[in-house]
Design a protein around this motif. Structure first.
Motif, PDB file in Angstrom:
ATOM      1  N   GLY A  60       2.289 -50.322   1.557  1.00 24.20           N
ATOM      2  CA  GLY A  60       2.219 -48.997   0.946  1.00 24.20           C
ATOM      3  C   GLY A  60       3.587 -48.485   0.528  1.00 24.20           C
ATOM      4  N   ILE A  61       4.578 -48.660   1.408  1.00 24.86           N
ATOM      5  CA  ILE A  61       5.944 -48.229   1.074  1.00 24.86           C
ATOM      6  C   ILE A  61       6.439 -48.967  -0.164  1.00 24.86           C
ATOM      7  CG2 ILE A  61       8.353 -48.209   1.830  1.00 24.86           C
ATOM      8  CD1 ILE A  61       7.286 -48.100   4.744  1.00 24.86           C
ATOM      9  N   THR A  62       6.322 -50.282  -0.139  1.00 26.01           N
ATOM     10  CA  THR A  62       6.851 -51.113  -1.218  1.00 26.01           C
ATOM     11  C   THR A  62       6.180 -50.783  -2.547  1.00 26.01           C
ATOM     12  OG1 THR A  62       7.285 -52.890   0.363  1.00 26.01           O
ATOM     13  CG2 THR A  62       7.221 -53.486  -1.962  1.00 26.01           C
ATOM     14  N   GLN A  63       4.858 -50.626  -2.503  1.00 27.83           N
ATOM     15  CA  GLN A  63       4.120 -50.319  -3.729  1.00 27.83           C
ATOM     16  C   GLN A  63       4.583 -49.005  -4.338  1.00 27.83           C
ATOM     17  OE1 GLN A  63      -0.307 -50.623  -3.708  1.00 27.83           O
ATOM     18  NE2 GLN A  63      -0.277 -48.482  -4.337  1.00 27.83           N
ATOM     19  N   GLU A  64       4.728 -47.984  -3.510  1.00 25.40           N
ATOM     20  CA  GLU A  64       5.081 -46.660  -4.024  1.00 25.40           C
ATOM     21  C   GLU A  64       6.520 -46.605  -4.533  1.00 25.40           C
ATOM     22  OE1 GLU A  64       4.229 -42.759  -5.138  1.00 25.40           O
ATOM     23  OE2 GLU A  64       2.904 -44.397  -4.497  1.00 25.40           O
ATOM     24  N   VAL A  65       7.430 -47.196  -3.791  1.00 29.29           N
ATOM     25  CA  VAL A  65       8.835 -47.173  -4.213  1.00 29.29           C
ATOM     26  C   VAL A  65       9.011 -47.935  -5.524  1.00 29.29           C
ATOM     27  CG1 VAL A  65      11.177 -47.904  -3.631  1.00 29.29           C
ATOM     28  CG2 VAL A  65       9.750 -46.847  -1.876  1.00 29.29           C
ATOM     29  N   HIS A  66       8.438 -49.127  -5.603  1.00 26.73           N
ATOM     30  CA  HIS A  66       8.586 -49.917  -6.829  1.00 26.73           C
ATOM     31  C   HIS A  66       7.929 -49.234  -8.026  1.00 26.73           C
ATOM     32  CE1 HIS A  66      10.655 -53.027  -4.891  1.00 26.73           C
ATOM     33  NE2 HIS A  66       9.650 -53.787  -4.482  1.00 26.73           N
ATOM     34  N   ALA A  67       6.796 -48.553  -7.781  1.00 23.07           N
ATOM     35  CA  ALA A  67       6.068 -47.922  -8.887  1.00 23.07           C
ATOM     36  C   ALA A  67       6.783 -46.691  -9.419  1.00 23.07           C
ATOM     37  CB  ALA A  67       4.655 -47.552  -8.441  1.00 23.07           C
ATOM     38  N   THR A  68       7.434 -45.946  -8.541  1.00 23.89           N
ATOM     39  CA  THR A  68       8.019 -44.666  -8.954  1.00 23.89           C
ATOM     40  C   THR A  68       9.526 -44.717  -9.159  1.00 23.89           C
ATOM     41  OG1 THR A  68       8.238 -43.975  -6.638  1.00 23.89           O
ATOM     42  CG2 THR A  68       6.205 -43.363  -7.777  1.00 23.89           C
ATOM     43  N   CYS A  69      10.153 -45.779  -8.657  1.00 30.00           N
ATOM     44  CA  CYS A  69      11.623 -45.831  -8.744  1.00 30.00           C
ATOM     45  C   CYS A  69      12.095 -47.275  -8.854  1.00 30.00           C
ATOM     46  CB  CYS A  69      12.228 -45.161  -7.509  1.00 30.00           C
ATOM     47  SG  CYS A  69      14.028 -45.021  -7.577  1.00 30.00           S
ATOM     48  N   PRO A  70      11.989 -47.870 -10.023  1.00 29.13           N
ATOM     49  CA  PRO A  70      12.394 -49.275 -10.197  1.00 29.13           C
ATOM     50  C   PRO A  70      13.849 -49.558  -9.822  1.00 29.13           C
ATOM     51  CG  PRO A  70      11.125 -48.509 -12.090  1.00 29.13           C
ATOM     52  CD  PRO A  70      11.425 -47.299 -11.257  1.00 29.13           C
ATOM     53  N   SER A  71      14.700 -48.550  -9.895  1.00 31.32           N
ATOM     54  CA  SER A  71      16.108 -48.773  -9.568  1.00 31.32           C
ATOM     55  C   SER A  71      16.398 -48.645  -8.073  1.00 31.32           C
ATOM     56  CB  SER A  71      16.989 -47.785 -10.336  1.00 31.32           C
ATOM     57  OG  SER A  71      16.693 -46.446  -9.947  1.00 31.32           O
ATOM     58  N   CYS A  72      15.431 -48.164  -7.306  1.00 34.86           N
ATOM     59  CA  CYS A  72      15.625 -48.048  -5.859  1.00 34.86           C
ATOM     60  C   CYS A  72      15.567 -49.440  -5.221  1.00 34.86           C
ATOM     61  CB  CYS A  72      14.550 -47.158  -5.251  1.00 34.86           C
ATOM     62  SG  CYS A  72      14.658 -45.413  -5.730  1.00 34.86           S
ATOM     63  N   THR A  73      16.204 -49.589  -4.075  1.00 38.11           N
ATOM     64  CA  THR A  73      16.244 -50.888  -3.402  1.00 38.11           C
ATOM     65  C   THR A  73      15.524 -50.830  -2.063  1.00 38.11           C
ATOM     66  OG1 THR A  73      18.333 -50.463  -2.260  1.00 38.11           O
ATOM     67  CG2 THR A  73      18.456 -51.405  -4.484  1.00 38.11           C
ATOM     68  N   ILE A  74      15.003 -51.979  -1.655  1.00 36.89           N
ATOM     69  CA  ILE A  74      14.293 -52.091  -0.385  1.00 36.89           C
ATOM     70  C   ILE A  74      14.770 -53.341   0.339  1.00 36.89           C
ATOM     71  CG2 ILE A  74      12.068 -52.459   0.745  1.00 36.89           C
ATOM     72  CD1 ILE A  74      10.722 -51.042  -1.565  1.00 36.89           C
ATOM     73  N   GLN A  75      15.064 -53.207   1.611  1.00 36.81           N
ATOM     74  CA  GLN A  75      15.294 -54.364   2.466  1.00 36.81           C
ATOM     75  C   GLN A  75      14.495 -54.150   3.747  1.00 36.81           C
ATOM     76  OE1 GLN A  75      19.669 -53.240   2.744  1.00 36.81           O
ATOM     77  NE2 GLN A  75      19.390 -54.153   4.777  1.00 36.81           N
ATOM     78  N   THR A  76      14.234 -55.222   4.463  1.00 35.38           N
ATOM     79  CA  THR A  76      13.395 -55.125   5.652  1.00 35.38           C
ATOM     80  C   THR A  76      14.042 -55.843   6.833  1.00 35.38           C
ATOM     81  OG1 THR A  76      12.133 -57.137   5.144  1.00 35.38           O
ATOM     82  CG2 THR A  76      11.295 -55.054   4.257  1.00 35.38           C
ATOM     83  N   THR A  77      13.672 -55.379   8.009  1.00 34.21           N
ATOM     84  CA  THR A  77      14.007 -56.084   9.236  1.00 34.21           C
ATOM     85  C   THR A  77      12.836 -55.888  10.184  1.00 34.21           C
ATOM     86  OG1 THR A  77      15.721 -56.404  10.938  1.00 34.21           O
ATOM     87  CG2 THR A  77      15.159 -54.129  10.386  1.00 34.21           C
ATOM     88  N   ASN A  78      12.680 -56.778  11.131  1.00 33.24           N
ATOM     89  CA  ASN A  78      11.514 -56.722  12.020  1.00 33.24           C
ATOM     90  C   ASN A  78      11.935 -56.671  13.484  1.00 33.24           C
ATOM     91  OD1 ASN A  78       8.472 -57.126  12.458  1.00 33.24           O
ATOM     92  ND2 ASN A  78       9.349 -58.739  13.725  1.00 33.24           N
ATOM     93  N   VAL A  79      11.305 -55.764  14.225  1.00 35.81           N
ATOM     94  CA  VAL A  79      11.453 -55.709  15.683  1.00 35.81           C
ATOM     95  C   VAL A  79      10.066 -55.438  16.254  1.00 35.81           C
ATOM     96  CG1 VAL A  79      12.569 -54.633  17.657  1.00 35.81           C
ATOM     97  CG2 VAL A  79      13.785 -54.771  15.474  1.00 35.81           C
TER      98      VAL A  79
END
Length: 338
Positions: free
Chosen positions: A172-191
């Protein structure tokens, strides 16, 4: 989108009404994912309180999120010849397929409450699911980060992949960020949950040191914010890096009012979650078709956090539509929620 879900949620009936009092004496066995996680434990307690007021024998199986404990719980439920077993808030039924098969052989249906999103694949051995709005919550978290940064979000998603629902929040996060802000960046980490207390803070500190552009951290569950906040403080990033999450855990939501790091939480009304799960269980125990349960969410920030109480209470700030709705559906007085 944020404005829509900042309003009081409405009640959507999951199916036809029924007389819940006819289920008096039935045995519902609850296995929570972890009794040490506040959200899970409180939902478990709320479901038990509602069930007992209706006259259902609610049997709780406290545990510390060990698969061996879940297996023991399933064995105990089968030996007690209960009427239904509920895997509550995070137990993947795929990990218990042999035990579920034993329960079904004994005529005991197994239910799954608040463990995965309706967009995710289901386990056919489960009799009925009460899906949670994980993907929607993720979309709201992503929308919030884009809105608050005015389209300059550099997001760190902190997943917890041992829980299947983590993937839906992340999607959900990835879909919304990519759809509304193509210039925004996303990285992930897992715990994963069993390592939150020992590794979450240090993991986030490392991510902040490695990427100074991060300005929003979006943990998939809000209890993770308890360990992420000190990581931001230790990195001297207070006022630069913010957090938004989902679940609506009262102890975490208090941070919206008292601090300046957690800015938003997509809250699930814990009593609404409990009522939806209980509604599903009662339908199955009554021999009815599964209900289309809807667990509502509400966006909380500084503008409306006081409506949730001071300190925050798990059922405040969501209105009373679910109370009157479920009570009418079950032919019970609204006082069962008090």
């Amino acid at each position: 989108m944020i404005n829509k879900y900042s309003s009081l949620p409405a009640f959507v009936a999951p199916g036809p009404a029924f007389n819940a009092s006819k289920l008096k004496g039935k045995k519902l066995f609850s296995i929570p994912a972890s009794s040490s996680v506040a959200f899970v434990n409180q939902t478990d307690q709320d479901m038990g309180a509602l069930a007992r007021k209706i006259g259902i024998n609610y049997i709780d199986y406290p545990n510390q999120q060990q698969e061996s404990q879940w297996v023991q719980g399933m064995d105990q439920a089968v030996s007690q010849k209960v009427n239904a077993i509920d895997l509550l808030a995070g137990i993947p039924p795929e990990s218990l397929n042999p035990q579920i098969a034993q329960a079904k052989a004994a005529g005991i249906p197994v239910l799954d409450t608040n463990e995965r999103d309706k967009s995710q694949a289901v386990d056919p051995s489960v009799t009925a699911y009460t899906f949670a709005p994980f993907k929607l919550s993720g979309e709201l978290m992503g929308a919030w980060a884009v809105k608050q940064t005015k389209g300059k979000a550099h997001v760190l998603i902190v997943t917890s992949n041992a829980d299947i629902s983590s993937a839906a929040v992340q999607a959900g996060i990835t879909q919304e960020v990519h759809a509304t802000c193509p210039s925004c960046t996303i990285q992930t980490t897992n715990v994963n949950p069993t390592s939150w207390a020992t590794h979450l803070q240090s993991t986030v500190e490392g991510e902040l040191a490695g990427n100074p552009n991060i300005n929003y951290i979006l943990p998939v569950f809000d209890s993770m914010a308890l360990f992420i906040t000190p990581a931001i403080q230790a990195a001297n990033d207070t006022g630069k890096v913010f957090v938004a999450s989902e679940n609506g855990t009262p102890s975490v939501m208090n941070m919206i009012r008292t601090g300046n790091i957690l800015t938003m939480d997509v809250g699930e009304n814990l009593e609404d979650v409990a009522a939806a799960g209980l509604d599903q269980a009662m339908r199955i125990m009554a021999g009815m078709k599964p209900g289309n349960e809807v667990i509502n969410v509400r966006v909380f920030d500084k503008s409306n956090i006081n409506q949730a109480g001071n300190p925050v209470q798990g059922t405040k700030g969501y209105g009373n539509a679910y109370v009157t709705g479920f009570a009418k559906l079950w032919n019970e007085p609204t006082s069962i929620f008090s």
